[in-house]
Design a protein around this motif. Structure first.
Motif, short mmCIF file in Angstrom:
data_model
loop_
_atom_site.label_atom_id
_atom_site.label_comp_id
_atom_site.label_asym_id
_atom_site.label_seq_id
_atom_site.Cartn_x
_atom_site.Cartn_y
_atom_site.Cartn_z
N ASN A 36 1.81 18.38 -17.52
CA ASN A 36 3.11 17.94 -18.06
C ASN A 36 2.94 17.22 -19.39
N LEU A 37 1.87 16.39 -19.47
CA LEU A 37 1.59 15.71 -20.74
C LEU A 37 1.27 16.72 -21.83
N ARG A 38 0.49 17.73 -21.49
CA ARG A 38 0.10 18.73 -22.48
C ARG A 38 1.32 19.54 -22.91
N LYS A 39 2.21 19.84 -21.97
CA LYS A 39 3.39 20.62 -22.32
C LYS A 39 4.30 19.84 -23.27
N GLN B 109 -2.35 16.76 -7.98
CA GLN B 109 -1.58 15.69 -8.61
C GLN B 109 -2.13 15.36 -9.99
N LEU B 110 -3.49 15.25 -10.10
CA LEU B 110 -4.11 14.97 -11.40
C LEU B 110 -3.78 16.07 -12.40
N SER C 53 -2.47 28.22 -24.85
CA SER C 53 -3.68 27.42 -24.64
C SER C 53 -4.89 28.32 -24.56
N GLU C 54 -6.03 27.84 -25.07
CA GLU C 54 -7.28 28.61 -24.94
C GLU C 54 -7.74 28.65 -23.49
N LYS C 55 -7.19 27.76 -22.67
CA LYS C 55 -7.48 27.80 -21.23
C LYS C 55 -6.47 28.73 -20.59
N ASN C 56 -6.92 29.49 -19.57
CA ASN C 56 -6.11 30.56 -19.01
C ASN C 56 -4.88 30.07 -18.28
N SER C 57 -4.91 28.93 -17.60
CA SER C 57 -3.78 28.50 -16.79
C SER C 57 -3.86 27.00 -16.56
N TRP C 58 -2.86 26.53 -15.79
CA TRP C 58 -2.83 25.10 -15.50
C TRP C 58 -4.08 24.63 -14.79
N ILE C 59 -4.76 25.54 -14.12
CA ILE C 59 -5.95 25.12 -13.35
C ILE C 59 -7.06 24.66 -14.28
N GLY C 60 -6.96 25.05 -15.56
CA GLY C 60 -7.95 24.61 -16.53
C GLY C 60 -7.92 23.12 -16.78
N GLU C 61 -6.86 22.41 -16.37
CA GLU C 61 -6.77 20.97 -16.55
C GLU C 61 -7.69 20.22 -15.59
N ILE C 62 -8.18 20.92 -14.58
CA ILE C 62 -9.08 20.27 -13.62
C ILE C 62 -10.48 20.21 -14.22
N LEU D 21 -11.57 21.74 6.49
CA LEU D 21 -10.19 22.07 6.13
C LEU D 21 -9.39 20.82 5.79
N ILE D 22 -9.53 19.79 6.65
CA ILE D 22 -8.77 18.54 6.42
C ILE D 22 -9.22 17.89 5.12
N ALA D 23 -10.55 17.79 4.92
CA ALA D 23 -11.06 17.18 3.70
C ALA D 23 -10.68 18.01 2.49
N GLY D 24 -10.69 19.35 2.65
CA GLY D 24 -10.31 20.22 1.53
C GLY D 24 -8.87 20.04 1.14
N LEU D 25 -7.98 19.89 2.14
CA LEU D 25 -6.56 19.67 1.84
C LEU D 25 -6.35 18.36 1.10
N ILE D 26 -7.07 17.32 1.52
CA ILE D 26 -6.96 16.02 0.84
C ILE D 26 -7.43 16.14 -0.60
N ALA D 27 -8.61 16.77 -0.77
CA ALA D 27 -9.16 16.92 -2.13
C ALA D 27 -8.24 17.77 -2.99
N PHE D 28 -7.68 18.81 -2.40
CA PHE D 28 -6.79 19.70 -3.16
C PHE D 28 -5.53 18.95 -3.61
N ALA D 29 -5.00 18.14 -2.72
CA ALA D 29 -3.79 17.38 -3.05
C ALA D 29 -4.04 16.42 -4.21
N VAL D 30 -5.21 15.76 -4.17
CA VAL D 30 -5.56 14.83 -5.25
C VAL D 30 -5.71 15.58 -6.57
N LEU D 31 -6.47 16.71 -6.52
CA LEU D 31 -6.68 17.49 -7.75
C LEU D 31 -5.37 18.06 -8.27
#
Length: 832
Positions: free
Chosen positions: A35-38, A28-29, A239-248, A16-26
């Protein structure tokens, strides 16, 4: 257990802790990329808005120029064509230019006389009126569309009102191909970036119109609105990608997952190493407790299943028994002498049991043995481990009895004790394979009128009759290969032709020459028999059985006398013809190929029309007219009578409404009802529904029922008659005088009318016997308060005699044949 929980909790917490850290990094990226794409998208969208505005401005300028030049020059076609040609060559996407003085299109470029545009009054045409009036009221250009063009694609119409000194002069109009305007816009840059542009026109008088990519189901990244005259053009980029999550990036997700997994695994391994010694001790204790529990459960299971265990060395004379094995064998000593026990085994199993104990391999045996509790069935399983014998012993007596009972019930008829159809066929096949006889006779014996006995006198009497017939057949054919119960009242008799002493038909007739005793009465048994031979009538037992069934079916169909019929291929063809008739009749009912005709019924003295009998007719598309007595009789045999009867009632209901609307008026109608329909549970409800909602209001309907030997449930029929709640419903007893008990039926059924069968009327003039019968029927009916109708009246002599006998109503060809509904209306309008 506690260690495992601690390890799992540690792994979960670390994950859980590692997942929260990884999620926060992803996150932010992804946010930065989104925002750049918008921003990129908004820049692109602004450029496309400007391009589209520019294209539309270039397109609309042609209308403004035309509206400024045309009214000020000479009002001639040559002048309009000259200025229009100049504008047409300079602008892309223009399909036509029009000038409409006073609102009527007078000039058109390019000229197209056949287009139907010239002479069109824009202020009166429903298609253009709204936009034309809007242009005049606003004194501005009005854009109409987009709409589909006859030339293909989408188009828009720009209409500029022209005023001279504040007075309306007319319209300047330009038609543009929207596709050509959009083709000037370059979307390649947008597509390369993974985006799509959608354009939707919002019109005040209708729903939004998709111009470009209108069916995109993703939310736009950015959108803007361009106002063009009276229309709003909404531009949005998707966008051909469904949502912001496609930027990952997938690789980033994979790295994050590996990070979480490594952290969780490392944390769990650390906890396991710390608690390893305690965990091993816990496992050992748990396994020990588990083995003890399993031992207890095994003993309980053996007790419930009556399974005991034993062991001995191969060649020993004694084996040792567990407590449960002692209970199974009903003995008190745990040491059992093998020789003494073997003497208790039933003789037919002793040799097999001895071989079982001497076997060098694992083995299983089932046998019967005498114990102090009586004869029991045992099953033993033995495992030989290099001469060390270990086995189990189980009492399976009860389960064996259940299996034998199940086998008996699945192979034999419980009433007669004879083999059932499936087992009888198996026995015949086994005999034929083993003995290879030159010929087997297969006879199917059907008891005539059994259903009437079973329904009229009760199932108990029917069962006693079946048992009595079984006894007769067993006594007459003791050497039969098989005697079985083939179906409800059909017996299977199979004989070896080489061992038959005498003619089979004579032997069967002799079998039933004397009546049989059933309950407290003797009853005569009549049979019908279908016969076939194996292998003469087929190479397989099943095939010959089927052919014997076909012969029996043919015998019953033709009421064959004598009631014995050997199979021949013509019977199969006849059966196939009946099957074809069944299919055609089913299709005729489903596709409404049936029609109704109506034979008039007249008052005897005045010969005025009093009612009409509805008669069904069927014209086959290939065979032509099919006789009603053929297809109605067949429908009663195959069960189609239920749907056929309902179809007839529905057809008569429809004709009833037509009669009521015509000059014929509310003539009473008679409908024949098969006695089989009264076995339809839903018949009463269906009849009620049709009479109350589908027939003409207050239509008088008489249902004609034929009384017969097979139908004697007067109480049941009376209950059905009384359950129909329709005041204008009458009941008539049809074909009176031909049934076995018609005179009893007239007093037991709540009927209103009696129809004398045509067989009595045909010879009425020359037969004094028929005259007496008919006169008595009429007198009896009148005494009981019933009316009488005579069927089949064809001569004046018959008519005069029936009038003299005071018959109420007459029906027959003397008065009229059955008529189509329209002919009945034409011929009898105003004569009722």
């Amino acid at each position: 257990m506690a260690t495992n929980i601690r390890v799992h909790l540690t792994r979960i917490s670390a994950a859980l802790i590692a997942g929260l850290i990884a999620f926060a990094v992803l996150w932010q990226l992804n946010s930065e990329r989104f925002n750049l794409r918008k921003a990129e998208v908004e820049q692109l969208l602004d450029g496309y808005q400007q391009r589209l505005s520019s294209e539309f401005s270039r397109a609309l300028i042609s209308v403004e120029v035309l509206s400024g030049l045309a009214p000020n020059g000479p009002n001639t076609p040559e002048y309009f064509e000259r200025i229009s040609a100049s504008l047409y060559q300079q602008l892309d996407g223009v399909l036509s230019l029009q000038l409409a003085p006073g609102g009527v299109v007078t000039y058109l470029y390019p000229a197209s006389p056949d287009s139907g545009v010239l002479g069109n009054n824009l202020l009166r045409n429903p298609v253009t009126q709204a936009s034309a009036e809007l242009a005049i009221s606003t004194k501005q250009i009005v854009v109409d569309g987009p709409r589909s063009l006859q030339q293909g694609g989408l188009g828009i119409v720009a209409r500029q009102p022209i005023f001279i000194e504040q007075s309306f002069w007319g319209f300047a109009t330009a038609v543009f191909r929207l596709n050509d305007l959009l083709d000037n816009m370059d979307f390649s840059e947008l597509s390369r970036a993974g985006y799509q542009l959608a354009i939707v026109v919002e019109r005040p008088d209708s729903s939004p119109f998709p111009v470009l990519n209108g069916n995109l189901d993703t939310n736009p990244i950015s959108s803007t609105t361009l106002r063009l005259a009276n229309l709003h053009w909404v531009l949005s980029i998707h966008s051909e990608k469904n949502s912001w999550i496609g930027e990952i990036r997938p690789l980033e997700v994979l790295i994050a997952a590996l990070f979480v997994a490594l952290v969780a695994a490392q944390a769990g391994t650390t906890v396991q190493l710390v608690s390893h010694r305690g965990l091993l001790n816990s496992i050992i204790d748990a396994r020990t407790r588990d083995l003890r529990q399993r031992e207890v459960e095994l003993n309980q299971a053996q007790h419930v299943a009556k399974v005991g265990s034993w062991y001995m060395n191969q060649g020993d004379l004694v084996r040792r028994l567990s407590p449960q094995a002692m209970r199974v064998l009903s003995i008190n000593d745990n040491k059992q002498n093998i020789a003494g026990y073997q003497s208790q085994v039933l003789p037919q199993f002793r040799e097999a049991y001895y071989s079982f104990l001497q076997s060098s391999q694992n083995n299983t045996i089932e046998y019967k043995v005498n114990t102090s509790a009586g004869e029991r069935v045992m099953r033993e399983v033995m495992h030989n481990d290099n001469g060390q014998l270990v086995g189990t012993i189980q009492d399976i007596s009860e389960s064996q009895m259940q299996l034998e009972l199940i086998w008996q019930q699945s192979h034999f008829d419980q009433l007669t004790g004879l083999p059932n159809k499936q087992y009888a066929c198996e026995l015949v096949q086994n005999y034929y394979n083993a003995s290879s006889p030159s010929s087997l006779i297969i006879a199917l014996i059907d008891i005539r009128h059994f259903k009437a006995v079973n329904d009229g006198l009760g199932q108990k009497v029917g069962d006693e009759l079946l048992v009595a017939v079984t006894g007769r057949l067993q006594s007459a054919f003791p050497d039969a290969v098989v005697l079985g119960r083939f179906a409800g009242d059909v017996f299977l008799l199979v004989l070896d032709d080489n061992k038959l002493h005498g003619e089979l038909i004579d032997l069967i007739q002799q079998c039933f020459i004397n009546s049989v005793q059933v309950t407290d009465a003797k009853r005569v048994v009549e049979v019908q028999v279908g016969l076939a031979k194996l292998p003469q009538d087929g190479v397989e037992v099943v095939e010959v059985m089927r052919n014997a069934e076909i012969a029996l079916h043919s015998c019953k169909q033709k009421n064959h006398q004598p009631a014995f019929l050997w199979f021949n291929p013509e019977q199969l063809h006849a059966l196939q013809a009946l099957d074809e008739l069944d299919r055609s009749l089913r299709t005729a009912i489903a596709q409404q190929q049936l029609t109704m005709v109506y034979q008039p019924i007249v008052e005897a003295k005045t010969r005025k029309l009093v009612s009409a009998e509805a008669l069904v007719r069927w014209t086959h598309p290939v065979e032509g007219d099919i006789r009603p007595d053929i297809f109605i009789a067949r429908a009663e045999q195959n069960g189609l009578i239920f749907s056929l009867g309902r179809e007839i009632i529905q057809l008569v209901a429809s004709d009833s409404r037509n009669f009521a609307k015509s000059n014929l008026g509310m003539v009473p109608l008679s409908i024949n009802v098969s006695r089989a329909q009264f076995f339809d549970d839903g018949f009463s409800a269906f009849l009620n529904q049709q009479l109350t909602s589908q027939f003409a209001p207050a239509q008088v309907v008489s249902l004609e029922v034929t009384e017969s030997f097979e139908f004697t449930d007067y109480a049941g029929l009376s209950a059905i008659i009384e359950s129909v709640d329709y005041p204008a419903l009458k009941w008539s007893l049809d074909d009176f005088g031909t049934g076995y008990s018609s005179y009893s039926a007239i007093g037991k059924l709540p009927i209103d009318n009696i129809k004398i069968d045509r067989s009595f009327i045909a010879h009425l003039e020359e037969s004094t016997v028929n005259q007496s019968i008919v006169a008595n029927i009429i007198t009896m009916a009148h005494t009981l308060g019933k009316t009488v109708t005579a069927e089949g009246v064809e001569t004046e002599g018959q008519c005069e005699l029936l009038v003299m006998m005071q018959c109420d109503y007459l029906q027959g060809y003397l008065f009229d044949k059955p008529l189509a509904p329209n002919i009945l209306i034409e011929r009898y309008a105003g004569r009722t």
